[in-house]
Scaffold this active site. Structure first.
Site, PDB file in Angstrom:
ATOM      1  N   GLU A 147       0.834  -1.205   0.000  1.00  0.00           N
ATOM      2  CA  GLU A 147       0.000   0.000   0.000  1.00  0.00           C
ATOM      3  C   GLU A 147       0.868   1.255   0.000  1.00  0.00           C
ATOM      4  O   GLU A 147       2.078   1.197   0.179  1.00  0.00           O
ATOM      5  CB  GLU A 147      -0.909   0.034   1.243  1.00  0.00           C
ATOM      6  CG  GLU A 147      -2.323  -0.452   1.015  1.00  0.00           C
ATOM      7  CD  GLU A 147      -3.174   0.518   0.190  1.00  0.00           C
ATOM      8  OE1 GLU A 147      -2.630   1.505  -0.352  1.00  0.00           O
ATOM      9  OE2 GLU A 147      -4.391   0.279   0.084  1.00  0.00           O
TER      10      GLU A 147
ATOM     11  N   ASN B 231     -10.473   5.174   1.430  1.00  0.00           N
ATOM     12  CA  ASN B 231      -9.515   4.914   0.363  1.00  0.00           C
ATOM     13  C   ASN B 231      -9.636   5.975  -0.712  1.00  0.00           C
ATOM     14  O   ASN B 231     -10.451   6.897  -0.621  1.00  0.00           O
ATOM     15  CB  ASN B 231      -9.765   3.522  -0.251  1.00  0.00           C
ATOM     16  CG  ASN B 231      -8.773   2.489   0.225  1.00  0.00           C
ATOM     17  OD1 ASN B 231      -7.568   2.755   0.278  1.00  0.00           O
ATOM     18  ND2 ASN B 231      -9.242   1.305   0.592  1.00  0.00           N
TER      19      ASN B 231
ATOM     20  N   ASP C  54     -10.106   1.133  -4.416  1.00  0.00           N
ATOM     21  CA  ASP C  54      -9.003   1.213  -3.459  1.00  0.00           C
ATOM     22  C   ASP C  54      -8.247   2.515  -3.730  1.00  0.00           C
ATOM     23  O   ASP C  54      -8.871   3.535  -3.994  1.00  0.00           O
ATOM     24  CB  ASP C  54      -8.126  -0.037  -3.558  1.00  0.00           C
ATOM     25  CG  ASP C  54      -7.459  -0.376  -2.229  1.00  0.00           C
ATOM     26  OD1 ASP C  54      -6.711   0.464  -1.704  1.00  0.00           O
ATOM     27  OD2 ASP C  54      -7.670  -1.487  -1.709  1.00  0.00           O
TER      28      ASP C  54
END
Length: 291
Positions: free
Chosen positions: A17, A147, A198
């Site tokens: 991430e 997100n 995301d």
């Protein structure tokens, strides 16, 4: 659906991430949240360096050529690039062991938006915070998995998502402070059957590039919210894009193995970090203003 991404880094992250480029050093930094690693690799390739972290961190930003800022489970940390020493700058939900940090981006003003969420993605435990020159404010609460935080190049608008709701919203922002102005509006809704929104970035042309978790896709949306391109990715659980290269014209995308059966054979590239086979008019994130 078009394209097929290549491998930027072959190391499999449990939950890759928060990638961010450091143009001054010509390097990409990203996190393995669950693995508690900060990953580092030159734009041009070579060895990926793994830095052990004492906390679970989810995003990274530049402060200057010598310092990074990490968004972590209990606050914001400054990390000296040369020595790896970390110093807690600002506590954030340090009194809530049930939550951790998640997605975050730097507004053109230098303000940081950082999301938090329940460690088990419990409904409603998530929030998005604003940090600017030492001040922290809560912007949005009652989210589940915040997100897709990203900003227009001129700093006049932001997007953010709740992955659980399958929705990306857009809201006006003050170019000087990064604070939201007015009410949020629905920008994109993704049916659960297609995955979930995301991480995201916005290029110089206003295209929103969004990693679709569970959908094995990097999607591009026009400023009106219309999906104009989808690029097939080699992993289903893609997590977040970033721009790299001397001209910020290459996209990379992180991914995750979290929750997957290690014996499965239909997602062999899960957790890797990928390059995307399109040239874009990208831009590097601004430095975050800590004082």
């Amino acid at each position: 659906m078009s394209g097929w991404a290549g491998i930027f880094c072959d190391r499999a992250c449990i939950l890759g991430e928060g990638p961010a480029a450091h143009p001054g050093l010509g390097r990409l930094y990203w996190l393995d949240i669950i693995g508690k690693h900060l990953c580092e690799r030159p734009f041009s390739g070579g060895t990926t360096i793994l830095h052990d972290l004492p906390v679970m961190a989810s995003m990274v930003a530049r402060v200057d050529d010598a310092t990074l800022l990490l968004g972590a489970e209990d606050g914001l940390y400054l990390r000296d690039i040369a020595t790896g020493r970390m110093r807690l700058l600002t506590p954030l939900e340090a009194d809530r062991p049930e939550t951790r940090s998640n997605d975050g981006r730097v507004h053109p003003s230098g303000a940081l938006w950082l999301g938090t969420m329940g460690r088990q993605a419990e409904a409603g435990l998530g929030a998005i915070y604003w940090f600017f020159r030492g001040e922290v404010r809560t912007l949005f609460s009652g989210l589940t998995i915040p997100n897709a935080i990203a900003f227009s190049a001129d700093g006049t608008s932001a997007i953010f998502a709740d992955s659980e709701a399958g929705t990306i919203w857009r809201i006006a922002t003050d170019p000087a402070t990064g604070l939201p102005v007015g009410d949020r509006q629905v920008f994109v809704t993704i049916p659960a059957s297609e995955g979930a929104p995301d991480g995201a970035v916005i290029d110089e042309e206003g295209l929103v590039w969004n990693a679709r978790w569970g959908g094995a896709s990097l999607d591009a949306y026009a400023p009106d919210g219309k999906r104009v391109r989808s690029i097939a990715m080699p992993a289903r659980q893609v997590t977040c894009p970033a721009f790299i290269g001397p001209e910020a014209d290459t996209l990379v995308v992180t991914s995750a193995t979290e929750g997957l059966d290690p014996g499965r054979t239909d997602d062999l590239f899960a957790g890797r970090t990928f390059t995307v086979p399109v040239k874009v008019k990208g831009r590097f994130e601004p430095v975050v203003r800590v004082a």
